[in-house]
Design a protein around this motif. Sequence first.
Motif, mmCIF file in Angstrom:
data_model
loop_
_atom_site.group_PDB
_atom_site.id
_atom_site.type_symbol
_atom_site.label_atom_id
_atom_site.label_comp_id
_atom_site.label_asym_id
_atom_site.label_seq_id
_atom_site.Cartn_x
_atom_site.Cartn_y
_atom_site.Cartn_z
ATOM 1 N N LEU A 144 31.331 30.390 38.180
ATOM 2 C CA LEU A 144 32.665 30.076 38.710
ATOM 3 C C LEU A 144 33.796 30.329 37.710
ATOM 4 O O LEU A 144 33.609 30.186 36.504
ATOM 5 C CB LEU A 144 32.707 28.590 39.087
ATOM 6 C CG LEU A 144 31.781 28.181 40.236
ATOM 7 C CD1 LEU A 144 31.641 26.668 40.302
ATOM 8 C CD2 LEU A 144 32.324 28.721 41.547
ATOM 9 N N SER A 222 36.384 37.751 36.294
ATOM 10 C CA SER A 222 37.022 39.004 35.889
ATOM 11 C C SER A 222 36.085 40.203 36.083
ATOM 12 O O SER A 222 34.858 40.058 36.112
ATOM 13 C CB SER A 222 37.443 38.906 34.420
ATOM 14 O OG SER A 222 36.291 38.790 33.624
ATOM 15 N N THR A 225 33.403 40.789 33.219
ATOM 16 C CA THR A 225 32.247 39.886 33.328
ATOM 17 C C THR A 225 31.367 40.307 34.511
ATOM 18 O O THR A 225 30.130 40.290 34.411
ATOM 19 C CB THR A 225 32.703 38.420 33.484
ATOM 20 O OG1 THR A 225 33.586 38.101 32.408
ATOM 21 C CG2 THR A 225 31.536 37.462 33.468
ATOM 22 N N LEU A 244 35.987 40.017 42.123
ATOM 23 C CA LEU A 244 36.532 40.247 40.786
ATOM 24 C C LEU A 244 38.064 40.278 40.787
ATOM 25 O O LEU A 244 38.692 39.815 41.717
ATOM 26 C CB LEU A 244 35.918 41.524 40.216
ATOM 27 C CG LEU A 244 34.375 41.576 40.310
ATOM 28 C CD1 LEU A 244 33.839 42.885 39.764
ATOM 29 C CD2 LEU A 244 33.733 40.397 39.605
ATOM 30 N N GLU A 374 46.534 43.250 35.593
ATOM 31 C CA GLU A 374 46.544 41.993 36.341
ATOM 32 C C GLU A 374 47.148 40.920 35.434
ATOM 33 O O GLU A 374 46.567 40.579 34.401
ATOM 34 C CB GLU A 374 45.110 41.590 36.736
ATOM 35 C CG GLU A 374 45.086 40.299 37.521
ATOM 36 C CD GLU A 374 43.676 39.769 37.810
ATOM 37 O OE1 GLU A 374 42.774 39.974 36.998
ATOM 38 O OE2 GLU A 374 43.521 39.136 38.873
HETATM 39 P P1 NAD Z 1 35.813 35.196 33.542
HETATM 40 O O1 NAD Z 1 35.150 36.436 33.985
HETATM 41 O O2 NAD Z 1 36.334 35.146 32.163
HETATM 42 O O3 NAD Z 1 34.857 33.941 33.672
HETATM 43 C C1 NAD Z 1 34.274 33.592 34.904
HETATM 44 C C2 NAD Z 1 32.964 32.875 34.671
HETATM 45 O O4 NAD Z 1 32.009 33.769 34.100
HETATM 46 C C3 NAD Z 1 33.037 31.674 33.748
HETATM 47 O O5 NAD Z 1 32.228 30.658 34.299
HETATM 48 C C4 NAD Z 1 32.454 32.221 32.454
HETATM 49 O O6 NAD Z 1 31.882 31.208 31.661
HETATM 50 C C5 NAD Z 1 31.372 33.151 32.977
HETATM 51 N N1 NAD Z 1 30.974 34.224 32.051
HETATM 52 C C6 NAD Z 1 31.668 34.758 31.029
HETATM 53 N N2 NAD Z 1 30.969 35.755 30.467
HETATM 54 C C7 NAD Z 1 29.813 35.871 31.146
HETATM 55 C C8 NAD Z 1 28.694 36.761 31.066
HETATM 56 N N3 NAD Z 1 28.614 37.718 30.152
HETATM 57 N N4 NAD Z 1 27.701 36.604 31.967
HETATM 58 C C9 NAD Z 1 27.764 35.650 32.934
HETATM 59 N N5 NAD Z 1 28.782 34.783 33.040
HETATM 60 C C10 NAD Z 1 29.806 34.895 32.163
HETATM 61 O O7 NAD Z 1 36.972 34.957 34.618
HETATM 62 P P2 NAD Z 1 38.058 33.802 34.619
HETATM 63 O O8 NAD Z 1 39.019 34.093 33.492
HETATM 64 O O9 NAD Z 1 37.420 32.479 34.713
HETATM 65 O O10 NAD Z 1 38.809 34.045 36.008
HETATM 66 C C11 NAD Z 1 39.934 34.898 36.125
HETATM 67 C C12 NAD Z 1 39.548 36.195 36.782
HETATM 68 O O11 NAD Z 1 38.850 35.936 37.985
HETATM 69 C C13 NAD Z 1 40.726 37.047 37.197
HETATM 70 O O12 NAD Z 1 40.476 38.401 36.894
HETATM 71 C C14 NAD Z 1 40.796 36.892 38.694
HETATM 72 O O13 NAD Z 1 41.404 37.929 39.397
HETATM 73 C C15 NAD Z 1 39.364 36.707 39.034
HETATM 74 N N6 NAD Z 1 39.223 35.997 40.288
HETATM 75 C C16 NAD Z 1 38.810 36.694 41.373
HETATM 76 C C17 NAD Z 1 38.700 36.073 42.596
HETATM 77 C C18 NAD Z 1 38.238 36.836 43.819
HETATM 78 O O14 NAD Z 1 37.901 36.208 44.805
HETATM 79 N N7 NAD Z 1 38.175 38.124 43.783
HETATM 80 C C19 NAD Z 1 39.009 34.723 42.705
HETATM 81 C C20 NAD Z 1 39.417 34.031 41.569
HETATM 82 C C21 NAD Z 1 39.512 34.693 40.362
#
Ligand code: NAD
Length: 470
Positions: A144, A222, A225, A244, A374
């Motif tokens: 999440l 993101s 990730t 994403l 973004e």
């Molecule tokens: P993030 O990718 O940094 O982190 C998301 C989750 O992934 C966190 O729980 C994190 O701990 C985990 N994570 C990090 N590295 C990982 C790895 N190597 N393997 C597995 N898990 C890992 O994203 P964020 O900063 O929490 O959220 C913001 C981003 O999410 C923005 O780009 C936004 O556009 C996107 N987003 C997309 C939607 C959608 O529905 N498309 C909705 C909300 C947010």
Amino acid sequence: MTKHYSMLINGSAVAGDEGSFPVIDPATAAAFAECPKASVAQLDQAVAAAAEAFKSFQHTSHDERKALLHQIADKIEQNAAELAEIIVREQGKPMPLAQMEVGGAVAWTRYTAELEVPVEVIEDSENKRIEMHRKPIGVVGSILPWNWPLMIAVWHIMPALRTGNTVVVKPSPLTPFNTLRLVELISEVVPAGVINVLTDEEKVGPAMSAHPGISKIVFTGSTPTGQHIMRSAAANLKRLTLELGGNDGGIVLPGADLDAIAEGIFQTAFLNMGQTCAALKRLYVHESQYDELAEKLIAIAAQQKVGSGFDEGVSFGPLQNKMQYDLVNSLIADAADNGAQVHASAALPAGNGYFIAPTIVTGAKDGMAVVDKEQFGPVLPIIAYSDVDQAVAAVNASENGLGGSVWGSDLELAQRVGMQLECGTVWINGHAEVLPHAPFGGCKMSGFGVEFGQEGLLEYTTIQVVNINR
Ligand code: NAD
């Protein structure tokens, strides 16, 4: 926050094998609580518990699981005030928005409860009957983000349970407590092992993506990730739903009724301080109406009250974390350095919180970082265009394809233009609206798979064809 929240493995509350990590209140930039830190060995235990629970949970009837989801919705409703308070404390959004998030979590849970999982008869002839069934996949891993933490947890967990899967959840380390509490509530109604939650800052997410005992990952976060997860998932061919990043463009058609649309544009661009995946992030306005619309948006931004999400009347809270705060500030500074005009006159509260006033950038151009990247924050660049085809091309030039919008009074024209946009949802005279009955997902680098509606539910199933020779 006085209450202590634990992880949950196989129905038992557990502490983190690796100790704990601090969680920051974004309105003060100070740590307010410690969160348990799981080890990878604890992930193995959670996956084993979920796999064991799956043996029987997959055979529960649709009616039983419908009833379970309604009981979960009741629990969320009964604990709505506590959940909203946790969200404001750790995520930062204003209380009314946090209450809306909890309300959305209830609505989504109830809607998902009532969805049907169809059995399709493909052939029914004298000698043969072919049926297509939908079976649960197994252990689903949910990873999440921090922007709508409770709502997105519900989006991941409820369809997984409704279809008979068991779940291991990992919230963002930046907003873990709402999910720990949600899972505690769910565990009061489902058998041990059906739902498990682990919190960690670094190792558990990657270990989940590579874990041979997890059969599907649903991830919202993101794009980089998402790419990591997809690479690791190859080992056991995990099913994936990847929601994403987005850099949604909106086009205001010439002759639009600006009084009718200005407020809607503002609200959908700045929803949740702009930290919404499918927020409007780049606005293309015909040169004939550019100045007039910009003035209206600047005026709406100036009226916003920025402050702690707990304060009365606040419409803008802090950004959720320092990294995002620094990124958004650097994008705004870069736009100014490159000749754009920055308009942000709402007053900021004193203190160390991650506050940024809602910011309109005029004179923005494609190629500026604030347009091309973004932002995921409270800034909206406005770009002038002279020809609609040029605006469509500019919107489509992004590698992302989550949402898009067209604003105008001629609905047929707006739809024609909208359907040229390369994105998973196009809104006409709106943006960023997600609904439990409308499938939602991205194309291009915004991911694949959808959530919500029948299509979203079926992503948590695998097809089994039964071919009967009579
Ligand atoms: P993030 O990718 O940094 O982190 C998301 C989750 O992934 C966190 O729980 C994190 O701990 C985990 N994570 C990090 N590295 C990982 C790895 N190597 N393997 C597995 N898990 C890992 O994203 P964020 O900063 O929490 O959220 C913001 C981003 O999410 C923005 O780009 C936004 O556009 C996107 N987003 C997309 C939607 C959608 O529905 N498309 C909705 C909300 C947010």
